[in-house]
Design an enzyme around this catalytic site. Structure first.
Site, PDB file in Angstrom:
ATOM      1  N   ARG A 113     -10.936  17.116  -1.413  1.00 36.24           N
ATOM      2  CA  ARG A 113     -10.644  18.553  -1.532  1.00 36.24           C
ATOM      3  C   ARG A 113     -10.962  19.334  -0.255  1.00 36.24           C
ATOM      4  O   ARG A 113     -11.175  20.537  -0.292  1.00 36.24           O
ATOM      5  CB  ARG A 113     -11.365  19.172  -2.733  1.00 36.24           C
ATOM      6  N   LYS A 135      -0.787  25.848   9.116  1.00 36.42           N
ATOM      7  CA  LYS A 135       0.253  25.109   8.413  1.00 36.42           C
ATOM      8  C   LYS A 135       0.096  23.621   8.712  1.00 36.42           C
ATOM      9  O   LYS A 135       0.145  23.195   9.868  1.00 36.42           O
ATOM     10  CB  LYS A 135       1.642  25.563   8.867  1.00 36.42           C
ATOM     11  N   GLU A 177       8.746  27.276  22.121  1.00 37.38           N
ATOM     12  CA  GLU A 177       8.033  28.156  21.193  1.00 37.38           C
ATOM     13  C   GLU A 177       7.456  29.378  21.910  1.00 37.38           C
ATOM     14  O   GLU A 177       7.302  30.441  21.303  1.00 37.38           O
ATOM     15  CB  GLU A 177       6.918  27.388  20.477  1.00 37.38           C
ATOM     16  N   LYS A 218       0.630  34.770  18.008  1.00 43.00           N
ATOM     17  CA  LYS A 218       0.543  34.082  16.722  1.00 43.00           C
ATOM     18  C   LYS A 218      -0.698  34.516  15.959  1.00 43.00           C
ATOM     19  O   LYS A 218      -0.654  34.704  14.742  1.00 43.00           O
ATOM     20  CB  LYS A 218       0.552  32.569  16.912  1.00 43.00           C
ATOM     21  N   GLU A 228       2.352  33.603   4.945  1.00 46.98           N
ATOM     22  CA  GLU A 228       3.785  33.782   5.194  1.00 46.98           C
ATOM     23  C   GLU A 228       4.492  34.465   4.017  1.00 46.98           C
ATOM     24  O   GLU A 228       5.523  34.021   3.528  1.00 46.98           O
ATOM     25  CB  GLU A 228       4.452  32.431   5.491  1.00 46.98           C
ATOM     26  N   ARG A 232       4.791  37.100   8.783  1.00 46.81           N
ATOM     27  CA  ARG A 232       4.688  35.812   9.483  1.00 46.81           C
ATOM     28  C   ARG A 232       6.030  35.109   9.605  1.00 46.81           C
ATOM     29  O   ARG A 232       6.222  34.241  10.466  1.00 46.81           O
ATOM     30  CB  ARG A 232       3.670  34.922   8.773  1.00 46.81           C
ATOM     31  N   ASN A 236       9.544  32.334  12.617  1.00 46.96           N
ATOM     32  CA  ASN A 236      10.577  31.338  12.342  1.00 46.96           C
ATOM     33  C   ASN A 236      11.892  31.635  13.060  1.00 46.96           C
ATOM     34  O   ASN A 236      12.929  31.050  12.714  1.00 46.96           O
ATOM     35  CB  ASN A 236      10.838  31.248  10.826  1.00 46.96           C
ATOM     36  N   HIS A 239      14.298  28.844  13.681  1.00 47.29           N
ATOM     37  CA  HIS A 239      13.840  27.664  12.954  1.00 47.29           C
ATOM     38  C   HIS A 239      14.737  27.294  11.764  1.00 47.29           C
ATOM     39  O   HIS A 239      14.817  26.113  11.416  1.00 47.29           O
ATOM     40  CB  HIS A 239      12.405  27.872  12.457  1.00 47.29           C
ATOM     41  N   HIS A 243      15.650  23.600  11.983  1.00 46.10           N
ATOM     42  CA  HIS A 243      15.214  22.576  11.031  1.00 46.10           C
ATOM     43  C   HIS A 243      16.415  21.829  10.442  1.00 46.10           C
ATOM     44  O   HIS A 243      16.331  20.621  10.168  1.00 46.10           O
ATOM     45  CB  HIS A 243      14.390  23.208   9.907  1.00 46.10           C
ATOM     46  N   HIS A 256      11.721  18.853  18.144  1.00 49.99           N
ATOM     47  CA  HIS A 256      11.617  20.100  17.389  1.00 49.99           C
ATOM     48  C   HIS A 256      11.971  21.327  18.233  1.00 49.99           C
ATOM     49  O   HIS A 256      12.801  22.149  17.839  1.00 49.99           O
ATOM     50  CB  HIS A 256      10.198  20.256  16.835  1.00 49.99           C
TER      51      HIS A 256
END
Length: 339
Positions: A113, A135, A177, A218, A228, A232, A236, A239, A243, A256
């Protein structure tokens, strides 16, 4: 330089300093066992420098690239922790690029956990973007990052000396980025790329400023919208299409950042910004992806974790330094693929 990312239930300390990966104990108390997760492309000298700072450290090597973010490798890493008797008070150190950070962070977030997590990003992509924000994820059934959580490293050590070992293509891939960060929130950062894109390298006098400005952008966004829910999403930019391109090419062939660069150019509707982005990416030797199958890309977008029914939030930039979110019908994105 140091700063802190302050979150609801956690905080991440970010250290930006040349050579910091060589003396980690000067920055924090590693009062527990250590497992270093790295990939087989990270130079042995860097791995050994980190491992030799800890008694009995365990090295877990994974393959380079997105294939490492699989359920099988995730399970293998959990088994390694169990076999070596790690507790939730012990440390997982991510030593590598964004893939290693995603994978190691997800393991840390779920093992018993949640155990302690530290990141040493060694690629431009990770240093500029993915090392903060929390993330963490793995891929499944060809869909990128569809199994994951939010889990923040206690400390991120950004050492630009580690970038000197990067191949040129990987170096520029990560800088995409930072271009994105300039587009959405920092005209001066974007200006650095307009003026100096062709001359950027690991020893560039602009590199630390680029990394710092990108991370501060960021931090600002993440502190306002950790999970998000709204703001936030501006991170993206490029993206959604990016993606889809990654999935179309089965998470290989194109990196990427390269896919995000293509997505930024394709989604951009301001002719001047589109031209500037095209010029910047050409100078950074970013490949432009040919012959996209619009039908397949649309199907991938429908499976994007950010999709909601028949719509998805798309990030738009009409003026450099300002971004906004526009809810768009997924089928309407066909126009950006030329069909």
């Amino acid at each position: 330089m140091e700063f802190t990312v302050k979150l609801t239930d956690a905080q991440s300390r970010v250290v930006i300093e040349k050579g910091c990966h060589t003396h980690l104990k000067d920055y924090m108390d590693f009062n527990g066992r250590v497992m270093v997760v790295s990939d087989d492309n990270i130079p042995d000298s860097i791995k050994e420098t980190v491992l030799n700072q800890f008694d009995g450290a365990v090295l877990a090597e994974v393959p380079m690239g997105e294939k490492a973010k699989s359920l099988e490798i995730y399970s293998d890493l959990l088994a390694t922790l169990l076999e070596n008797g790690f507790s939730r008070k012990d440390f997982i150190i991510a030593l590598g690029g964004g893939v290693v950070g995603d994978l190691a962070g997800f393991v840390a977030s779920t093992y018993k956990r949640g155990c302690r997590f530290v990141s040493i990003p060694t690629s431009t992509l990770a240093q500029i973007d993915s090392s903060i924000g929390g993330k963490v994820a793995i891929n499944m059934n060809g869909i990128k990052n569809c199994v994951g959580s939010f889990y923040h490293p206690e400390t991120v050590f950004v050492d630009t000396d580690t970038l000197k070992t990067l191949e040129t293509r990987h170096f520029y891939n990560g800088l995409v980025e930072a271009v994105k960060a300039g587009c959405i929130a920092d005209k001066q950062l974007f200006g650095i790329f307009k003026e100096h894109a062709a001359e950027l390298a690991a020893d560039s006098p602009y590199l630390e400023e680029i990394i710092t400005r990108s991370l501060l952008i960021k931090r600002s966004v993440v502190q306002q919208d950790e999970k998000e829910q709204n703001l936030r999403k501006i991170l993206n930019f490029g993206h959604t299409i990016g993606h889809a391109i990654e999935s179309l090419y089965n998470l290989k062939d194109y990196y990427h950042g390269e896919c995000v660069a293509n997505g930024m150019v394709m989604i951009e509707e301001n002719p001047q910004i589109k031209a500037d982005l095209t010029d910047i990416f050409a100078k950074m030797h970013i490949p432009f992806v040919p012959d996209l199958d619009a039908d397949k890309c649309i199907e991938f977008i429908k499976n994007d974790k950010k999709a909601s029914g028949v719509t998805i939030d798309v990030v738009k930039v009409d003026r450099i330094g300002e971004a906004y979110i526009e809810k768009t019908e997924i089928e309407n994105l066909r126009k950006y693929f030329g069909s």
